[in-house]
Design an enzyme around this catalytic site. Structure first.
Site, short mmCIF file in Angstrom:
data_model
loop_
_atom_site.label_atom_id
_atom_site.label_comp_id
_atom_site.label_asym_id
_atom_site.label_seq_id
_atom_site.Cartn_x
_atom_site.Cartn_y
_atom_site.Cartn_z
N GLY A 9 18.47 45.62 34.03
CA GLY A 9 17.31 46.13 34.78
C GLY A 9 17.64 46.33 36.25
N SER A 11 18.14 49.36 37.67
CA SER A 11 17.80 50.70 38.14
C SER A 11 16.81 50.66 39.29
CB SER A 11 17.19 51.51 36.97
OG SER A 11 16.19 50.74 36.32
N GLY A 13 13.93 47.90 41.85
CA GLY A 13 13.40 46.59 42.23
C GLY A 13 14.45 45.52 42.52
N ILE A 14 14.20 44.32 42.01
CA ILE A 14 15.06 43.17 42.29
C ILE A 14 16.48 43.40 41.77
CG2 ILE A 14 15.43 40.73 41.70
CD1 ILE A 14 12.30 40.46 41.65
N GLY A 15 16.59 43.98 40.58
CA GLY A 15 17.91 44.21 40.00
C GLY A 15 18.75 45.15 40.84
N TYR A 143 3.18 36.87 29.65
CA TYR A 143 4.25 36.91 30.67
C TYR A 143 4.69 35.49 31.03
CZ TYR A 143 6.64 38.11 35.06
OH TYR A 143 7.57 38.25 36.06
P1 NAP Z 1 10.61 46.46 38.20
O1 NAP Z 1 10.82 47.06 39.54
O2 NAP Z 1 9.47 46.92 37.35
O3 NAP Z 1 12.00 46.63 37.39
C1 NAP Z 1 12.09 46.22 36.05
C2 NAP Z 1 13.49 46.52 35.54
O4 NAP Z 1 13.54 46.06 34.16
C3 NAP Z 1 13.81 47.99 35.56
O5 NAP Z 1 15.14 48.17 35.97
C4 NAP Z 1 13.64 48.40 34.09
O6 NAP Z 1 14.52 49.44 33.70
C5 NAP Z 1 14.04 47.14 33.36
N1 NAP Z 1 13.46 47.12 32.02
C6 NAP Z 1 12.14 47.05 31.68
N2 NAP Z 1 11.99 47.14 30.34
C7 NAP Z 1 13.26 47.24 29.82
C8 NAP Z 1 13.77 47.36 28.51
N3 NAP Z 1 12.97 47.41 27.42
N4 NAP Z 1 15.12 47.45 28.35
C9 NAP Z 1 15.93 47.42 29.42
N5 NAP Z 1 15.52 47.31 30.68
C10 NAP Z 1 14.18 47.23 30.89
O7 NAP Z 1 10.44 44.90 38.29
P2 NAP Z 1 11.02 43.79 39.30
O8 NAP Z 1 9.88 43.30 40.08
O9 NAP Z 1 12.26 44.28 39.96
O10 NAP Z 1 11.35 42.67 38.23
C11 NAP Z 1 12.68 42.26 37.92
C12 NAP Z 1 12.57 40.90 37.24
O11 NAP Z 1 12.00 39.96 38.15
C13 NAP Z 1 11.67 40.88 36.01
O12 NAP Z 1 12.24 40.06 35.02
C14 NAP Z 1 10.38 40.29 36.52
O13 NAP Z 1 9.64 39.66 35.51
C15 NAP Z 1 10.92 39.30 37.55
N6 NAP Z 1 9.94 38.90 38.55
C16 NAP Z 1 9.34 39.83 39.36
C17 NAP Z 1 8.40 39.43 40.30
C18 NAP Z 1 7.69 40.41 41.22
O14 NAP Z 1 6.70 40.00 41.87
N7 NAP Z 1 8.12 41.65 41.34
C19 NAP Z 1 8.05 38.09 40.39
C20 NAP Z 1 8.69 37.17 39.57
C21 NAP Z 1 9.63 37.60 38.64
P3 NAP Z 1 14.08 51.00 33.61
O15 NAP Z 1 13.15 51.27 34.76
O16 NAP Z 1 15.37 51.72 33.72
O17 NAP Z 1 13.42 51.18 32.28
#
Ligand code: NAP
Length: 235
Positions: A9, A11, A13-15, A143
């Site tokens: 993941g 592409s 955000g955090i990744g 979640y």
């Molecule tokens: P995000 O911007 O929505 O990014 C989510 C990433 O996960 C994207 O790269 C997406 O890839 C990938 N992904 C989603 N469904 C997938 C699937 N079926 N197969 C493969 N890849 C998939 O979210 P983020 O905030 O950066 O979150 C990253 C992690 O941090 C997550 O695990 C989230 O639960 C955790 N987190 C986030 C927060 C927050 O407040 N943002 C807080 C605590 C924990 P594509 O776009 O290419 O599909």
């Protein structure tokens, strides 16, 4: 030859912040995406890194991802989705989807990455949980459950893999400014910032710094830990 890091993941955000930060530390990073191909390929071009597509809900696609990426020294299981609603409004399909991405996806990636690490007697795994996985969130039961499972997985794997020289840790971010917050309006975001002792929402780069530290030799005696990156939100 440098060591390889695969961040699922990455592409957006955090990744995406994590692969940028790890690349700056000298890791050979591998980018992974599912739907956001344009963003993944742009980041890959900017970093001179490969990018691989796989839906982590599909075991065959995860196996193909690891065949294509080759052995990895650092795995960051970051791919995740959110789901909002009362448990009584969460149908089987929604429940399964959250567990399939957040929990099953991490299981599959760990299972694929571990054999090489065991052979090397070295490796590093970071699982992306959440404050909600530790404390639970109203209206985010699926979640929270999916992220709590990663806490258990971290601790179990740290014990299982420690004798093989592999460290396993868990990052629990608070509210971080990514697309995952898209459903929150300005007032919601202001309220979330006010609930955070440090008075702001986090940035993806805040979490990337913690990932880079856990990936580094500076964290060489740290394993099995759940480390918050939340501005004090969970207090
Ligand atoms: P995000 O911007 O929505 O990014 C989510 C990433 O996960 C994207 O790269 C997406 O890839 C990938 N992904 C989603 N469904 C997938 C699937 N079926 N197969 C493969 N890849 C998939 O979210 P983020 O905030 O950066 O979150 C990253 C992690 O941090 C997550 O695990 C989230 O639960 C955790 N987190 C986030 C927060 C927050 O407040 N943002 C807080 C605590 C924990 P594509 O776009 O290419 O599909």
């Amino acid at each position: 030859m440098g060591k390889t890091a695969l961040v699922t993941g990455s592409s957006r955000g955090i990744g995406a912040a994590a692969v940028r930060r790890l690349a700056a530390d000298g890791w050979n990073v591998a980018i992974h995406y599912n739907r956001s191909e344009d963003q993944a390929l742009a980041l890959a071009k900017a970093l001179g890194a490969p990018a691989y597509r796989a839906d982590v809900r599909d075991p065959g696609q995860v196996d193909a991802l690891f065949r294509a990426a080759g052995p990895v020294d650092l795995l960051v299981c970051n791919a995740g989705i959110a789901q909002y609603g009362l448990l009584t409004d969460t149908d089987e399909a929604a429940w399964r989807d959250v567990l399939a991405v957040n929990t099953d996806g991490a299981y599959r990636c760990c299972r694929a990455a571990i054999p090489h690490m065991v052979r090397q007697k070295a490796g590093n795994i970071i699982l992306m949980s959440s404050v909600w996985g530790v404390y639970g969130a109203s209206c985010e039961a699926a979640y929270s459950a999916s992220k709590a499972a990663l806490v258990g997985l971290t601790k179990a794997l740290a014990k299982e893999l420690g004798p093989s020289g592999i460290r396993v840790n868990c990052v629990a971010p608070g509210v971080i400014d990514t697309d995952m917050l898209a459903q929150f309006d300005r007032a919601d975001r202001q309220a979330l910032a006010e609930q955070t002792p440090l008075g702001r929402i986090g940035r993806p780069e805040d979490v990337a710094e913690l990932i880079a530290f856990l990936a580094s030799d500076s964290a060489g005696f740290i394993t099995g830990q759940v480390i918050g990156c939340d501005g004090g939100f969970g207090l």
